[in-house]
Write a protein that holds these residues in place. Structure first.
Motif, PDB file in Angstrom:
ATOM      1  N   PHE A 180       0.842  -1.198   0.000  1.00  0.00           N
ATOM      2  CA  PHE A 180       0.000   0.000   0.000  1.00  0.00           C
ATOM      3  C   PHE A 180       0.874   1.245   0.000  1.00  0.00           C
ATOM      4  N   PHE A 181       1.932   1.228   0.812  1.00  0.00           N
ATOM      5  CA  PHE A 181       2.825   2.382   0.893  1.00  0.00           C
ATOM      6  C   PHE A 181       3.586   2.589  -0.411  1.00  0.00           C
ATOM      7  N   VAL A 182       3.945   1.484  -1.066  1.00  0.00           N
ATOM      8  CA  VAL A 182       4.619   1.604  -2.361  1.00  0.00           C
ATOM      9  C   VAL A 182       3.702   2.318  -3.349  1.00  0.00           C
ATOM     10  N   VAL A 183       2.440   1.855  -3.412  1.00  0.00           N
ATOM     11  CA  VAL A 183       1.465   2.468  -4.321  1.00  0.00           C
ATOM     12  C   VAL A 183       1.203   3.912  -3.913  1.00  0.00           C
ATOM     13  N   PHE A 184       1.084   4.162  -2.601  1.00  0.00           N
ATOM     14  CA  PHE A 184       0.781   5.509  -2.118  1.00  0.00           C
ATOM     15  C   PHE A 184       1.908   6.481  -2.454  1.00  0.00           C
ATOM     16  N   VAL A 185       3.145   6.064  -2.218  1.00  0.00           N
ATOM     17  CA  VAL A 185       4.292   6.943  -2.494  1.00  0.00           C
ATOM     18  C   VAL A 185       4.350   7.293  -3.977  1.00  0.00           C
ATOM     19  N   VAL A 186       4.217   6.277  -4.828  1.00  0.00           N
ATOM     20  CA  VAL A 186       4.253   6.518  -6.282  1.00  0.00           C
ATOM     21  C   VAL A 186       3.092   7.419  -6.697  1.00  0.00           C
ATOM     22  N   GLY A 187       1.896   7.111  -6.202  1.00  0.00           N
ATOM     23  CA  GLY A 187       0.719   7.921  -6.533  1.00  0.00           C
ATOM     24  C   GLY A 187       0.849   9.346  -6.028  1.00  0.00           C
ATOM     25  N   HIS A 188       1.408   9.497  -4.831  1.00  0.00           N
ATOM     26  CA  HIS A 188       1.592  10.826  -4.233  1.00  0.00           C
ATOM     27  C   HIS A 188       2.540  11.669  -5.087  1.00  0.00           C
ATOM     28  N   LEU A 189       3.645  11.072  -5.499  1.00  0.00           N
ATOM     29  CA  LEU A 189       4.622  11.797  -6.315  1.00  0.00           C
ATOM     30  C   LEU A 189       4.033  12.193  -7.667  1.00  0.00           C
ATOM     31  N   ILE A 190       3.322  11.254  -8.293  1.00  0.00           N
ATOM     32  CA  ILE A 190       2.692  11.555  -9.584  1.00  0.00           C
ATOM     33  C   ILE A 190       1.641  12.651  -9.422  1.00  0.00           C
ATOM     34  N   GLY A 191       0.866  12.564  -8.350  1.00  0.00           N
ATOM     35  CA  GLY A 191      -0.169  13.564  -8.095  1.00  0.00           C
ATOM     36  C   GLY A 191       0.407  14.955  -7.873  1.00  0.00           C
TER      37      GLY A 191
END
Length: 213
Positions: A180-191
């Motif tokens: 979840f954190f992997v997805v969140f970090v990537v999504g956060h950076l892209i966002g």
């Protein structure tokens, strides 16, 4: 600035918390990655056995495992340090939410969702994006609570008298939740990048310098 902008003044304490939290999570992901790859005791134990046997020596699988685990231990100690640091940061954030901000991410997510039906069509896309982001933040804190609590339980399993039948399921969910954190970090950076390029220019700068009050 539109009604669904994430740009706002960021107090120094919140900025410091944000970057410390980011470092703790990245450090935890990094140590977990090393444990599962380069410093995996299974792979290193097999390599130790192979090299010693190739040199004409002999070693038991048990001893090879002990050596491999000993090589990994100093790195994994940092996982514990970072885990307790994340726990302390979480407690601080909860206390700030209760006594200072007097709100929580879940409240923001529920309010944003509740108001979606009243949003004008021209602002609907921004409103949906805002709601999804707020919901993501709420999930982030929920998963963080689980990760901290489960991590503490595993760390003190002997003191708590918990056997493998109890610990193993907790460990499996704990490790699965890491993704979840992997997805969140990537999504956060892209966002953040998308926001910087569209309607929230200066978002990163505000999280460093504070922005306008």
């Amino acid at each position: 600035m539109n009604s669904y902008s994430f740009k706002k003044y960021q107090p120094a304490g919140l900025r410091l918390w944000h970057w410390l939290n980011a470092l703790a999570i990245l450090g935890l992901l990094g140590t977990a990655f090393l444990r599962k790859t380069f410093l995996s005791w299974r792979g290193n134990a097999a390599l130790i056995e192979q090299k010693i046997q190739a040199a004409g020596g002999a070693i038991t699988p048990e001893l090879a495992k002990d050596i491999a685990v000993s090589i990994r231990t100093p790195m994994w100690d940092w996982h514990y340090v970072l885990g307790f640091t994340l726990g302390a940061l979480l407690v601080i954030r909860i206390l700030v939410g209760i006594f200072s901000v007097k709100s929580c991410p879940a409240t923001h997510a529920v309010k944003a969702t509740w108001n979606l039906s009243r949003v004008p069509a021209a602002e609907k896309a921004n409103a949906i994006h805002y709601t999804l982001v707020r919901t993501g933040y709420a999930l982030f804190y929920l998963v963080t609570v689980f990760m901290v609590v489960s991590g503490v339980v595993m760390y003190f399993k002997e003191n708590l008298g918990l056997d493998k039948a109890v610990i193993n399921p907790i460990k499996e969910i704990h490790e699965l939740s890491m993704w979840f954190f992997v997805v969140f970090v990537v999504g956060h950076l892209i966002g953040v990048v998308i926001a910087e390029l569209r309607h929230d220019q200066g978002l990163v700068s505000d999280m460093i310098h504070g922005g306008k009050k």
